[in-house]
Design an enzyme around this catalytic site. Structure first.
Site, short mmCIF file in Angstrom:
data_model
loop_
_atom_site.label_atom_id
_atom_site.label_comp_id
_atom_site.label_asym_id
_atom_site.label_seq_id
_atom_site.Cartn_x
_atom_site.Cartn_y
_atom_site.Cartn_z
N ALA A 41 -34.87 -36.96 -42.49
CA ALA A 41 -35.14 -37.66 -41.22
C ALA A 41 -34.49 -39.04 -41.21
O ALA A 41 -33.92 -39.47 -40.19
CB ALA A 41 -36.65 -37.78 -41.01
N SER A 94 -43.99 -48.53 -55.84
CA SER A 94 -42.69 -48.55 -55.17
C SER A 94 -42.69 -49.56 -54.03
O SER A 94 -41.69 -50.23 -53.77
CB SER A 94 -42.36 -47.15 -54.63
OG SER A 94 -42.48 -46.21 -55.67
N THR A 142 -46.60 -39.49 -51.96
CA THR A 142 -47.33 -39.22 -53.21
C THR A 142 -48.37 -38.15 -52.93
O THR A 142 -48.97 -38.13 -51.85
CB THR A 142 -48.01 -40.49 -53.77
OG1 THR A 142 -48.98 -40.08 -54.75
CG2 THR A 142 -48.75 -41.31 -52.74
N ASP A 156 -51.17 -38.09 -54.29
CA ASP A 156 -52.50 -38.63 -54.59
C ASP A 156 -53.32 -39.06 -53.36
O ASP A 156 -54.52 -39.23 -53.46
CB ASP A 156 -52.37 -39.86 -55.52
CG ASP A 156 -51.72 -39.52 -56.85
OD1 ASP A 156 -51.76 -38.33 -57.23
OD2 ASP A 156 -51.20 -40.43 -57.51
N GLY A 185 -54.40 -36.91 -59.20
CA GLY A 185 -54.80 -37.85 -58.16
C GLY A 185 -54.84 -39.29 -58.64
O GLY A 185 -55.28 -40.17 -57.91
N LYS A 233 -76.92 -17.16 -59.19
CA LYS A 233 -75.46 -17.32 -59.26
C LYS A 233 -75.02 -17.17 -60.70
O LYS A 233 -75.67 -17.66 -61.62
CB LYS A 233 -75.07 -18.69 -58.71
CG LYS A 233 -73.58 -18.85 -58.45
CD LYS A 233 -73.32 -20.14 -57.68
CE LYS A 233 -71.86 -20.51 -57.62
NZ LYS A 233 -71.01 -19.55 -56.92
N GLN A 250 -49.06 -28.86 -59.82
CA GLN A 250 -49.62 -29.35 -58.55
C GLN A 250 -48.61 -30.15 -57.74
O GLN A 250 -48.78 -30.34 -56.54
CB GLN A 250 -50.83 -30.28 -58.82
CG GLN A 250 -52.00 -29.59 -59.46
CD GLN A 250 -53.01 -30.59 -60.02
OE1 GLN A 250 -53.97 -30.95 -59.36
NE2 GLN A 250 -52.81 -31.03 -61.24
#
Ligand code: ADP
Ligand code: F6P
Length: 320
Positions: free
Chosen positions: A22, A105, A125, A127, A170, A214, A252
């Site tokens: 972009a 950054s 990021t 996170d 995270g 459970k 991840q």
């Protein structure tokens, strides 16, 4: 402004490529020359950059990672490193920069802006720890990746009537853990923002659900808390359920960006160039209530997010 640069810095995130695309396309369409800096601030120090045109960013919108590569570059915080970077910018006539990354950054972007090179930050990021923005580029993709992986874990823990303790990335922020925890129906969620006696909290949650018959349990733990292996052992000893732990790790951070991240990245990249075209620098482009707005970087870096326990309480209530 006729010539700008773009770089990605810190941990990579899915959607960084869409943001680069972009930026490059918006700038080129408006008659600007664009340089892509390789390996974050390190590329500025090493004079490692190349000119990009509208075709250089073809076929990247769907790719994870970053075509410009990324780095953590301690040398840029030193005077000598900063000076080399400024020399490189002068050599290529680069008058403004777009920096895609996280808080660290943005500190670099602030420092460059204060040295007379207008910079615009874009939050990239997984996170979601940029307080000034509701969402960061890569967060949505990462959330869905975690959900997908834990759904797979559920198949096997259900088959074996086990407990699985999952560590989620995270950094110091619990957003990924909390939201993925809700999405996968975790029995307990442990995040740094909510203080508790972790072991007792998790054991209480499991015992409570055991009373309702459970047999299998998913426990989501933020990496800022850690200790998943020990927690699994403790659960096995205290609750009598065979337990395993897993650190999901860097898987991840990869993968094709979600539609949401691609759109967010495209909107932010476009807006960053609009600001540079007006000669505006030292701003960070963010999303607030589905609108793209911008803040002064220094103001954005000092913002604090109040702990909102609404989602946590919902998770607590419905995961029984
Ligand atoms: P993020 O940008 O995702 O928060 P990091 O903090 O790991 O990721 O990376 C930030 C990088 O930004 C650092 O490695 C360094 O290259 C760069 N940086 C430049 N100036 C600064 C600064 N003043 N403080 C911190 N990081 C800086
Ligand atoms: O900031 C993104 C992130 O993946 C964090 O979630 C994690 O704490 C860190 O980066 C991992 O860093 P590295 O890639 O250097 O192991």
């Amino acid at each position: 402004m006729n010539t700008i640069g773009v770089l990605t810095s810190g941990g990579d995130s899915p959607g960084m490529n869409a943001a680069i695309r972009a930026v490059v396309r918006t700038a080129c369409e408006n008659g600007m020359t664009v340089y892509g800096i390789n390996r974050g601030y390190q590329g500025l120090i090493d004079d490692d950059l190349c000119e990009l045109n509208i075709r250089s960013v073809s076929d990247i919108i769907h790719r994870g990672g970053t075509m410009l590569r990324s780095a953590r570059c301690p040398a840029f915080k030193e005077e000598a490193g900063m000076q080399k970077a400024i020399d490189t910018l002068k050599k290529y006539g680069i008058e403004g920069m777009v920096v895609i990354g996280g808080d660290g950054s943005f500190r670099g972007a602030r420092d460059l802006s204060l040295r007379g090179v207008p910079c615009i930050g874009i939050p990239g990021t997984i996170d979601n720890d940029i307080v000034s923005s509701d969402y960061t580029i890569g967060y949505d993709t990462c959330l869905n990746t975690i959900m997908d992986m834990v759904d797979r874990l559920r198949d096997t823990v259900e088959s074996h009537s086990r407990c699985i303790v999952v560590e989620v990335m995270g950094n110091k922020c619990g957003d990924l853990t909390l939201n993925s925890g809700i999405a996968v129906g975790a029995t307990a969620i442990v995040i740094p923002e909510i203080k508790s006696d972790i072991e007792q909290h998790v054991i209480d949650r499991i015992r409570r659900t055991q009373k309702t018959d459970k047999k299998h349990f998913i426990i989501m733990v933020a990496e800022g808390i850690g200790g998943v292996e020990e927690l699994a052992k403790k659960i096995q000893a205290e609750c009598g359920v065979e337990s395993r732990s897993i650190v999901l790790g860097h898987v991840q951070r990869g993968g094709s960006p979600s539609a949401r991240d691609r759109v967010l990245a495209s909107r932010m990249g476009y807006e960053a160039v609009q600001l540079l075209m007006k000669g505006i620098g030292n701003r960070v482009v963010v999303m607030k209530n589905d609108k793209i707005i911008d803040y002064d970087i220094i103001e954005a870096l000092t913002m604090k997010k109040p702990v909102d326990d609404t989602l946590y309480n919902i998770a607590h209530e419905i995961s029984i």
